[in-house]
Design a protein around this motif. Structure first.
Motif, PDB file in Angstrom:
ATOM      1  N   ASP A  48       0.902  -1.106  -0.071  1.00 24.47           N
ATOM      2  CA  ASP A  48      -0.030  -0.074   0.141  1.00 24.47           C
ATOM      3  C   ASP A  48       0.841   1.345   0.017  1.00 24.47           C
ATOM      4  O   ASP A  48       2.060   1.161  -0.191  1.00 24.47           O
ATOM      5  N   LEU A  49       0.475   2.324   0.171  1.00 27.39           N
ATOM      6  CA  LEU A  49       1.048   3.719   0.428  1.00 27.39           C
ATOM      7  C   LEU A  49       2.035   3.424   1.272  1.00 27.39           C
ATOM      8  O   LEU A  49       3.129   4.280   0.847  1.00 27.39           O
ATOM      9  N   ASN A  50       1.916   3.012   2.452  1.00 28.35           N
ATOM     10  CA  ASN A  50       2.998   2.920   3.474  1.00 28.35           C
ATOM     11  C   ASN A  50       4.299   2.104   2.964  1.00 28.35           C
ATOM     12  O   ASN A  50       5.350   2.691   3.385  1.00 28.35           O
ATOM     13  N   THR A  51       4.023   1.162   2.134  1.00 22.59           N
ATOM     14  CA  THR A  51       5.017   0.339   1.477  1.00 22.59           C
ATOM     15  C   THR A  51       5.889   1.159   0.551  1.00 22.59           C
ATOM     16  O   THR A  51       7.194   0.970   0.638  1.00 22.59           O
ATOM     17  N   ALA A  52       5.075   1.812  -0.229  1.00 20.35           N
ATOM     18  CA  ALA A  52       6.020   2.807  -1.146  1.00 20.35           C
ATOM     19  C   ALA A  52       6.761   3.879  -0.560  1.00 20.35           C
ATOM     20  O   ALA A  52       8.043   4.125  -0.930  1.00 20.35           O
ATOM     21  N   ARG A  53       6.101   4.636   0.644  1.00 17.91           N
ATOM     22  CA  ARG A  53       6.860   5.539   1.625  1.00 17.91           C
ATOM     23  C   ARG A  53       8.042   4.936   1.910  1.00 17.91           C
ATOM     24  O   ARG A  53       8.978   5.466   2.051  1.00 17.91           O
ATOM     25  N   LEU A  54       8.062   3.740   2.688  1.00 16.46           N
ATOM     26  CA  LEU A  54       9.046   3.096   3.350  1.00 16.46           C
ATOM     27  C   LEU A  54      10.046   2.709   2.394  1.00 16.46           C
ATOM     28  O   LEU A  54      11.502   3.112   2.621  1.00 16.46           O
ATOM     29  N   LEU A  55       9.852   2.436   1.142  1.00 15.10           N
ATOM     30  CA  LEU A  55      10.915   2.182   0.205  1.00 15.10           C
ATOM     31  C   LEU A  55      12.009   3.316  -0.064  1.00 15.10           C
ATOM     32  O   LEU A  55      13.066   3.267  -0.010  1.00 15.10           O
ATOM     33  N   LEU A  56      10.991   4.464  -0.439  1.00 17.18           N
ATOM     34  CA  LEU A  56      11.616   5.573  -0.639  1.00 17.18           C
ATOM     35  C   LEU A  56      12.547   6.096   0.524  1.00 17.18           C
ATOM     36  O   LEU A  56      13.553   6.484   0.414  1.00 17.18           O
ATOM     37  N   ASP A  57      11.973   6.141   1.630  1.00 15.85           N
ATOM     38  CA  ASP A  57      12.661   6.548   2.661  1.00 15.85           C
ATOM     39  C   ASP A  57      13.588   5.849   3.076  1.00 15.85           C
ATOM     40  O   ASP A  57      14.534   6.287   4.128  1.00 15.85           O
ATOM     41  N   SER A  58      13.735   4.634   2.840  1.00 11.11           N
ATOM     42  CA  SER A  58      15.082   3.684   3.238  1.00 11.11           C
ATOM     43  C   SER A  58      16.301   3.978   2.110  1.00 11.11           C
ATOM     44  O   SER A  58      17.336   3.270   2.557  1.00 11.11           O
ATOM     45  N   LEU A  59      16.062   4.739   1.281  1.00  8.95           N
ATOM     46  CA  LEU A  59      17.263   4.967   0.272  1.00  8.95           C
ATOM     47  C   LEU A  59      18.148   5.761   0.803  1.00  8.95           C
ATOM     48  O   LEU A  59      18.027   6.721   1.521  1.00  8.95           O
ATOM     49  N   GLN A  60      19.616   5.650   0.465  1.00 11.50           N
ATOM     50  CA  GLN A  60      20.558   6.225   0.941  1.00 11.50           C
ATOM     51  C   GLN A  60      21.387   7.069   0.048  1.00 11.50           C
ATOM     52  O   GLN A  60      21.772   8.178   0.034  1.00 11.50           O
ATOM     53  N   LEU A  61      21.463   6.433  -1.132  1.00 12.19           N
ATOM     54  CA  LEU A  61      22.192   7.146  -2.238  1.00 12.19           C
ATOM     55  C   LEU A  61      21.336   7.866  -3.174  1.00 12.19           C
ATOM     56  O   LEU A  61      21.391   8.915  -3.668  1.00 12.19           O
ATOM     57  N   ILE A  62      20.195   7.220  -3.604  1.00 12.21           N
ATOM     58  CA  ILE A  62      19.266   7.725  -4.552  1.00 12.21           C
ATOM     59  C   ILE A  62      18.562   8.729  -3.793  1.00 12.21           C
ATOM     60  O   ILE A  62      17.965   8.493  -2.888  1.00 12.21           O
ATOM     61  N   THR A  63      18.307   9.688  -4.633  1.00 14.66           N
ATOM     62  CA  THR A  63      17.623  11.123  -4.139  1.00 14.66           C
ATOM     63  C   THR A  63      16.002  11.187  -4.459  1.00 14.66           C
ATOM     64  O   THR A  63      15.727  10.972  -5.508  1.00 14.66           O
ATOM     65  N   ILE A  64      15.640  11.562  -3.268  1.00 11.39           N
ATOM     66  CA  ILE A  64      14.080  11.568  -3.570  1.00 11.39           C
ATOM     67  C   ILE A  64      13.645  13.159  -3.917  1.00 11.39           C
ATOM     68  O   ILE A  64      14.169  14.061  -3.507  1.00 11.39           O
ATOM     69  N   ALA A  65      13.513  13.165  -5.311  1.00 12.71           N
ATOM     70  CA  ALA A  65      13.433  14.405  -5.947  1.00 12.71           C
ATOM     71  C   ALA A  65      12.469  14.034  -7.085  1.00 12.71           C
ATOM     72  O   ALA A  65      12.377  13.214  -7.702  1.00 12.71           O
ATOM     73  N   VAL A  66      11.812  15.287  -7.553  1.00 20.29           N
ATOM     74  CA  VAL A  66      10.604  15.214  -8.614  1.00 20.29           C
ATOM     75  C   VAL A  66      11.272  15.574 -10.068  1.00 20.29           C
ATOM     76  O   VAL A  66      10.301  15.906 -10.858  1.00 20.29           O
ATOM     77  N   SER A  67      12.488  15.752 -10.252  1.00 15.65           N
ATOM     78  CA  SER A  67      12.822  15.988 -11.777  1.00 15.65           C
ATOM     79  C   SER A  67      13.421  14.921 -12.289  1.00 15.65           C
ATOM     80  O   SER A  67      13.084  13.726 -11.801  1.00 15.65           O
ATOM     81  N   LEU A  68      14.122  14.886 -13.549  1.00 18.12           N
ATOM     82  CA  LEU A  68      14.810  13.490 -14.088  1.00 18.12           C
ATOM     83  C   LEU A  68      15.890  14.231 -14.723  1.00 18.12           C
ATOM     84  O   LEU A  68      15.665  15.422 -15.521  1.00 18.12           O
ATOM     85  N   GLY A  69      16.589  13.274 -15.586  1.00 19.04           N
ATOM     86  CA  GLY A  69      17.753  13.584 -16.441  1.00 19.04           C
ATOM     87  C   GLY A  69      18.937  14.199 -15.800  1.00 19.04           C
ATOM     88  O   GLY A  69      19.720  14.630 -16.185  1.00 19.04           O
ATOM     89  N   ASP A  70      19.134  14.178 -14.374  1.00 21.01           N
ATOM     90  CA  ASP A  70      20.264  14.707 -13.993  1.00 21.01           C
ATOM     91  C   ASP A  70      21.149  13.727 -13.690  1.00 21.01           C
ATOM     92  O   ASP A  70      20.764  12.670 -13.753  1.00 21.01           O
ATOM     93  N   ALA A  71      22.415  13.923 -13.365  1.00 20.24           N
ATOM     94  CA  ALA A  71      23.365  13.068 -12.979  1.00 20.24           C
ATOM     95  C   ALA A  71      23.210  12.247 -12.066  1.00 20.24           C
ATOM     96  O   ALA A  71      23.466  10.992 -11.931  1.00 20.24           O
ATOM     97  N   GLU A  72      22.211  12.873 -10.879  1.00 17.69           N
ATOM     98  CA  GLU A  72      21.989  11.834  -9.938  1.00 17.69           C
ATOM     99  C   GLU A  72      20.895  11.096 -10.278  1.00 17.69           C
ATOM    100  O   GLU A  72      20.075  11.367 -10.914  1.00 17.69           O
ATOM    101  N   THR A  73      20.816   9.885  -9.537  1.00 15.50           N
ATOM    102  CA  THR A  73      19.720   9.125  -9.776  1.00 15.50           C
ATOM    103  C   THR A  73      18.790   9.542  -8.720  1.00 15.50           C
ATOM    104  O   THR A  73      18.587   9.679  -7.615  1.00 15.50           O
ATOM    105  N   LEU A  74      17.222   9.800  -9.377  1.00 14.44           N
ATOM    106  CA  LEU A  74      16.171  10.689  -8.570  1.00 14.44           C
ATOM    107  C   LEU A  74      14.853   9.468  -8.774  1.00 14.44           C
ATOM    108  O   LEU A  74      14.581   8.961  -9.829  1.00 14.44           O
ATOM    109  N   ILE A  75      14.376   9.684  -7.599  1.00 16.65           N
ATOM    110  CA  ILE A  75      13.009   8.867  -7.273  1.00 16.65           C
ATOM    111  C   ILE A  75      12.007   9.592  -6.756  1.00 16.65           C
ATOM    112  O   ILE A  75      12.275  10.491  -5.769  1.00 16.65           O
ATOM    113  N   GLN A  76      10.854   9.401  -7.110  1.00 16.78           N
ATOM    114  CA  GLN A  76       9.564  10.076  -6.575  1.00 16.78           C
ATOM    115  C   GLN A  76       8.361   9.081  -6.632  1.00 16.78           C
ATOM    116  O   GLN A  76       8.306   8.124  -7.310  1.00 16.78           O
TER     117      GLN A  76
END
Length: 413
Positions: A322-350
């Motif tokens: 559910d929604l909580n599962t999705a939030r937990l996955l994103l909040d557990s990331l350490q390298l990948i950045t939670i951000a709403v753009s794309l195409g940057d050098a950094e891997t972004l997830i949202q």
């Protein structure tokens, strides 16, 4: 100043990203100068009057045109195969100016059912206030698309692949439907870039980009650009873009020109990394569905080699849970950045449902296939093993959390 010929047939896209639209600086500077000026002086009043009247070529005021911005416009137009382009302050500036230049009260616009959230808000919330009729339709269904056209349809707008779940639309087929009714087809090509897809070859009348994304590639600019015929671009520049004031600053244009030089090599790395990340995600038990045009069973494969020359570097996937599962996955990331753009050098997830596509109502999100567990990842330029390792530990955190919850339910059931 001498302008290089953008239409040399021997120039490949990788070369155009470096040399397209380039002018020879009077001092011999290799890098395009930054004309960081608000206004331009005239030799006399007659020259000023002639430029304002359109009787003499030349610059007046940077909101109306600037040499640095012009060079960027020429380069992106050459990449997309159009004679002209107009640069805007943001991607949404490009969308708004392009739409409003051709629409009036009582006109109808047909829009793909899943698009970027702010584009959706523009069509569904703002345009309807001014008496513009808007319908959203699944444009992968060509019969529905044709049936939704009206006699007063002036524009058809789509993204392909669609944001956020990467549905692919047959641009040539939709162009044929639009043109049968005398409507212009406008395609947002941000996800693909001109290196992987040129909608003009499929019949698009206007092609636009959020230049914030891959064209710039460094996450330090917000900008937009639209390409089209000389006549259409002049109309956009001299009316809505000029009068709304959504024109690009010369400094931003200079940064994007710098970023464009590495577009070809960046896209190669983005796409190579994305294939490996997608293959990893496909094997994860927590992943319910994965959307990636590079897979052999994705409908995009029928358009590979004709409309598309690659799958891009954006992946979407749904989770079991559910929604909580999705939030937990994103909040557990350490390298990948939670951000709403794309195409940057950094891997972004949202999380589209609560972020980029939050302007959608719950009903509209459901109709567009944007679930609470849908996640979008823009794969960056890091070592792919590090990207996958970060995903691995985040999935492990979700699995451990589920195990603990199940044990607690058994214990206290």
């Amino acid at each position: 100043m001498r302008t290089k010929d953008n239409n040399k047939p021997q120039w490949q896209p990788a070369t155009i990203t470096i040399h397209g639209g380039k002018t020879r600086d009077e001092h011999g500077a290799l890098v395009a100068p930054l004309y960081q000026t608000a206004t331009f002086s005239f030799e006399n009043t007659a020259q000023g009057s002639a430029r304002f009247a359109g009787e003499e070529a030349g610059y007046i005021y940077s909101r109306l045109g600037n040499p640095t911005v012009t060079e960027l416009e020429q380069r992106v137009a050459a990449l997309e195969g159009y004679p002209a382009a107009a640069a805007a302050a943001t991607g949404m500036g490009a969308v708004s100016a392009s739409m409003m230049a051709f629409l009036a009260h009582g006109d109808h616009v047909l829009v793909s059912d899943a698009i970027y959230g702010c584009s959706f808000a523009l069509f569904s919330h703002l345009f309807t206030r001014f008496g513009i009729q808007v319908d959203f339709v699944d444009m992968s269904d060509l019969e529905k698309t044709a049936s939704a056209m009206r006699d007063n349809t002036k524009l058809v707008f789509l993204e392909s692949p669609v944001n956020p779940h990467l549905k692919v639309i047959d641009i040539a087929a939709v162009a044929k439907i639009a043109h049968t009714k005398g409507a212009r087809l406008v395609v947002d090509n941000t996800f693909m870039t001109p290196l992987l897809q040129q909608p003009k070859l499929q019949g698009a009348d206007l092609v636009l980009h959020s230049a914030t994304k891959y064209l710039n590639g460094h996450g330090d600019v917000v900008a937009g650009i639209v390409c089209g015929s000389q006549e259409d671009i002049e109309l956009i520049k001299l009316t809505t873009l000029k009068d709304m004031g959504a024109t690009m600053s010369p400094h931003d244009a200079w940064l994007i020109l710098r970023g464009l030089k590495t577009l070809d090599v960046r896209m190669e790395r983005h796409c190579t990394n994305a294939v490996q990340v997608a293959e990893y995600l496909r094997e994860q038990p927590l992943v319910k569905t994965i959307f990636f045009p590079g897979f052999a069973d994705h409908p995009a494969q029928q358009l590979m080699g004709t409309q598309m020359h690659g799958a891009g570097a954006v992946i979407a996937f749904e989770l079991h849970g559910d929604l909580n599962t999705a939030r937990l996955l994103l909040d557990s990331l350490q390298l990948i950045t939670i951000a709403v753009s794309l195409g940057d050098a950094e891997t972004l997830i949202q999380h589209p449902a609560s972020m980029t596509h939050s302007p959608y109502s719950p009903e509209a999100r459901a109709a567009a296939g944007i679930s609470d567990t849908l996640i979008r990842i823009s794969v960056g330029l890091e070592a792919v093993s590090d990207i996958i390792a970060d995903l691995e530990q985040a999935f492990a955190a979700c699995t451990n959390s589920n195990t603990q919850n199940n044990e607690e339910q058994v214990k206290y059931g």
